[in-house]
Write an enzyme that holds these catalytic residues in place. Structure first.
Site, PDB file in Angstrom:
ATOM      1  N   CYS A   1      -4.183  56.055 -41.624  1.00  0.00           N
ATOM      2  CA  CYS A   1      -3.399  55.515 -42.747  1.00  0.00           C
ATOM      3  C   CYS A   1      -2.051  56.211 -42.879  1.00  0.00           C
ATOM      4  CB  CYS A   1      -4.142  55.714 -44.061  1.00  0.00           C
ATOM      5  SG  CYS A   1      -5.820  55.144 -44.090  1.00  0.00           S
TER       6      CYS A   1
ATOM      7  N   HIS B   1      -8.156  47.229 -46.060  1.00  0.00           N
ATOM      8  CA  HIS B   1      -7.834  47.976 -44.840  1.00  0.00           C
ATOM      9  C   HIS B   1      -9.076  48.141 -43.956  1.00  0.00           C
ATOM     10  CE1 HIS B   1      -4.623  49.647 -47.711  1.00  0.00           C
ATOM     11  NE2 HIS B   1      -4.260  48.490 -47.207  1.00  0.00           N
TER      12      HIS B   1
ATOM     13  N   ASP C   1      -1.687  43.433 -45.710  1.00  0.00           N
ATOM     14  CA  ASP C   1      -1.322  44.813 -45.438  1.00  0.00           C
ATOM     15  C   ASP C   1      -1.520  45.018 -43.937  1.00  0.00           C
ATOM     16  OD1 ASP C   1      -0.785  45.349 -48.093  1.00  0.00           O
ATOM     17  OD2 ASP C   1      -2.180  47.043 -48.256  1.00  0.00           O
TER      18      ASP C   1
ATOM     19  N   ASP D   1      -9.383  49.998 -41.319  1.00  0.00           N
ATOM     20  CA  ASP D   1      -9.425  51.221 -40.510  1.00  0.00           C
ATOM     21  C   ASP D   1     -10.377  52.303 -41.015  1.00  0.00           C
ATOM     22  OD1 ASP D   1      -7.796  51.761 -42.660  1.00  0.00           O
ATOM     23  OD2 ASP D   1      -6.078  52.466 -41.493  1.00  0.00           O
TER      24      ASP D   1
ATOM     25  N   ASP E   1      -0.129  51.100 -43.944  1.00  0.00           N
ATOM     26  CA  ASP E   1      -0.403  49.939 -44.789  1.00  0.00           C
ATOM     27  C   ASP E   1       0.706  48.904 -44.709  1.00  0.00           C
ATOM     28  OD1 ASP E   1      -2.484  51.551 -45.478  1.00  0.00           O
ATOM     29  OD2 ASP E   1      -1.921  51.812 -47.580  1.00  0.00           O
TER      30      ASP E   1
END
Ligand code: ARG
Length: 366
Positions: free
Chosen positions: A351, A249, A200, A251, A122
Site C-alpha cells: 500500500c 483493495h 482505487d 492486496d 491506492d
C-alpha cells in the site's frame, strides 16, 4: 536542452522512466508515501462501509481530526527506514510533497477535507509505460494526487505516458445513502452505485498480460470496465469475486510473489481463480499483530501486504516471524523492516508504495 524540448520531454528517449508489468520483476524505482498531516476524513457512508464496527465508531468520533501525533511520528520513522532499505538495495526512491489535509475543498453539491498521502498504491496504477491516476470514490481522496503531481510531471517530462481516468463527480447518486452491511452469507452489497466509473488502483493486481480486479466499496463495475477498455487488447482484466466482508483493495487477499507463487488469505479466497490453477498457492499465516495495537482502517491481514523487490526478495514486517518463515520456505529471502506503526494507518509495504519501474517486459504468465 531547448526550453520547449524540456517542457515536452525527451520524445526521443529510448526508454520511459515508468515501466512495470507485474508485481515481481526487479524493482528499479519506487514511490514511498508520507504520513505527514494525516487526518480522519469527514464522516460519510462510503468511509464507514469498508471498516469494522469498532473502526467506524472511531472514524465517527474523530472525523476531521488529525491522527495522533506520536503515531504519525512513529510511522514516519518507519517509512524513512523503508526508503533507506530500498535505497541500500539499489532502488531509486521518490517521495511526494506534504499537503495540508485539514483544508476544506469542494465542488457544487459537496465539500470535504482530506485524508493522507501515505498510500500511493491506492491512487496510482502503473501498467506498462503508463501511469494512471485512479478515479477514487472517497470525497476525502478527491485531491489525493496533488502530493504526487510534482513526481508525475517529472516522469512526463522524461518520457512517461501519464493519464487520469475520467474525474468522477462524486455526486450523491454515486452512494447508497441508506447502505447497511449485507447480512451474513449474502452476496456483497457495495456502498457505491454505477453512477460513474470509480476505482482505487489497489483493487487491481498485475500478473503481466493478466490483471485481476475486484469490485469493492470503492471500485465499481464501470471502473473495472473503464480500465479494461483503456488498456485494450494487450491486457486481459479479470474480475474476481472474493469473500471479503468489507472489500477495499485486493492486496490483503490475493498477492502474487513471483511467477507460479500465489499468496492468499484463505477465507477471502475459498476458491483460487481457475486461471491461476497451475500456480502454487500458499495461505497467509495467522497475523501476529496483537489486539492492543491500533488498526484504524485495515484488518490484521495487512500482514500479507508484502512488496517484492524481485522474485527472490520480499519486504516483510520485522516482527512478523511467521511471514518471514513462509518466505524462506518458498525460496524467498525476507527483508525485514519495522512497519507496525505504519500498519495503523491502513496499509503495509504494498500500500505504501507505487512501483514506478521494474526491469522486465510484457509477458503472459498464466
Ligand atoms: N482492506 C484490507 C483489509 O482490511 C486492507 C487493504 C489495504 N490496502 C491498501 N492498498 N490500502 O484487510
Amino acid at each position: 536542452m531547448h526550453d520547449l524540448d524540456h517542457a515536452l520531454g525527451t520524445a526521443t528517449a529510448a526508454s520511459s522512466p515508468v515501466e512495470c508489468y507485474n508485481e515481481w520483476d526487479p524493482l528499479e524505482e519506487v514511490i514511498v508515501g508520507i504520513v505527514d498531516n494525516a487526518h480522519f476524513p469527514p464522516w460519510h457512508v462510503a468511509v464507514g462501509a469498508p471498516l469494522s464496527a469498532a473502526q467506524r465508531e472511531i472514524f465517527q468520533q474523530r472525523a476531521g481530526q488529525p491522527f495522533p501525533a506520536d503515531q504519525v511520528a512513529a510511522a514516519r520513522d518507519e517509512l524513512d527506514q523503508l526508503a533507506e532499505i530500498l535505497e541500500s538495495m539499489g532502488v531509486v526512491v521518490r517521495r511526494p510533497e506534504p499537503r495540508d489535509h485539514s483544508a476544506s475543498y469542494g465542488v457544487p453539491g459537496w465539500s470535504s477535507t482530506g485524508l493522507y498521502d501515505a498510500m500511493p498504491r491506492d491512487l496510482l496504477l502503473v501498467v506498462g509505460d503508463e501511469i494512471i491516476e485512479a478515479p477514487m470514490a472517497w470525497r476525502s481522496r478527491y485531491h489525493s494526487v496533488s502530493a504526487f503531481r510534482p513526481l508525475l510531471k517529472d516522469y512526463f517530462r522524461r518520457g512517461a505516458r501519464w493519464t487520469s481516468a475520467p474525474k468522477p463527480e462524486l455526486h450523491d447518486d454515486l452512494y447508497v445513502e441508506d447502505w447497511t452491511d449485507q447480512p451474513d452469507g449474502e452476496p456483497f452489497r457495495s456502498v457505491i452505485t454505477e453512477y460513474e466509473p470509480t476505482f482505487d488502483a489497489a483493487d487491481f493486481m498485475r500478473f503481466g498480460r493478466d490483471i485481476f480486479a475486484q469490485r469493492s466499496h470503492v471500485t465499481n463495475g464501470m471502473g473495472i470496465e473503464w480500465l479494461r477498455r483503456h488498456l485494450g487488447d494487450d491486457y486481459r482484466v479479470h474480475e474476481v469475486t472474493l469473500e471479503d466482508d468489507h472489500p477495499m483493495h485486493i492486496d490483503a487477499s490475493l498477492v502474487p510473489l513471483a511467477p507460479g507463487k500465489l499468496l492468499i488469505q484463505a477465507e477471502r479466497v475459498p476458491e483460487v481463480p481457475s486461471l491461476l490453477k497451475d500456480w502454487e498457492v500458499r495461505v497467509a499465516p495467522t497475523p501476529v499483530i496483537p489486539d492492543s495495537h491500533p488498526l484504524y482502517m485495515t484488518s490484521k491481514w495487512i500482514n500479507m501486504n508484502v512488496l517484492m523487490i524481485d522474485e527472490e526478495h520480499m519486504l516483510v514486517e520485522a516482527q512478523d516471524v511467521p511471514m518471514q518463515r513462509l518466505a524462506e520456505s518458498w525460496g524467498i529471502t525476507p527483508v525485514p523492516c519495522p512497519f507496525r506503526n505504519f500498519n495503523s494507518f491502513g496499509g503495509s509495504f504494498h500500500c505504501a508504495t507505487t512501483d514506478v519501474r521494474r526491469r522486465g517486459e510484457l509477458r503472459s504468465y498464466l
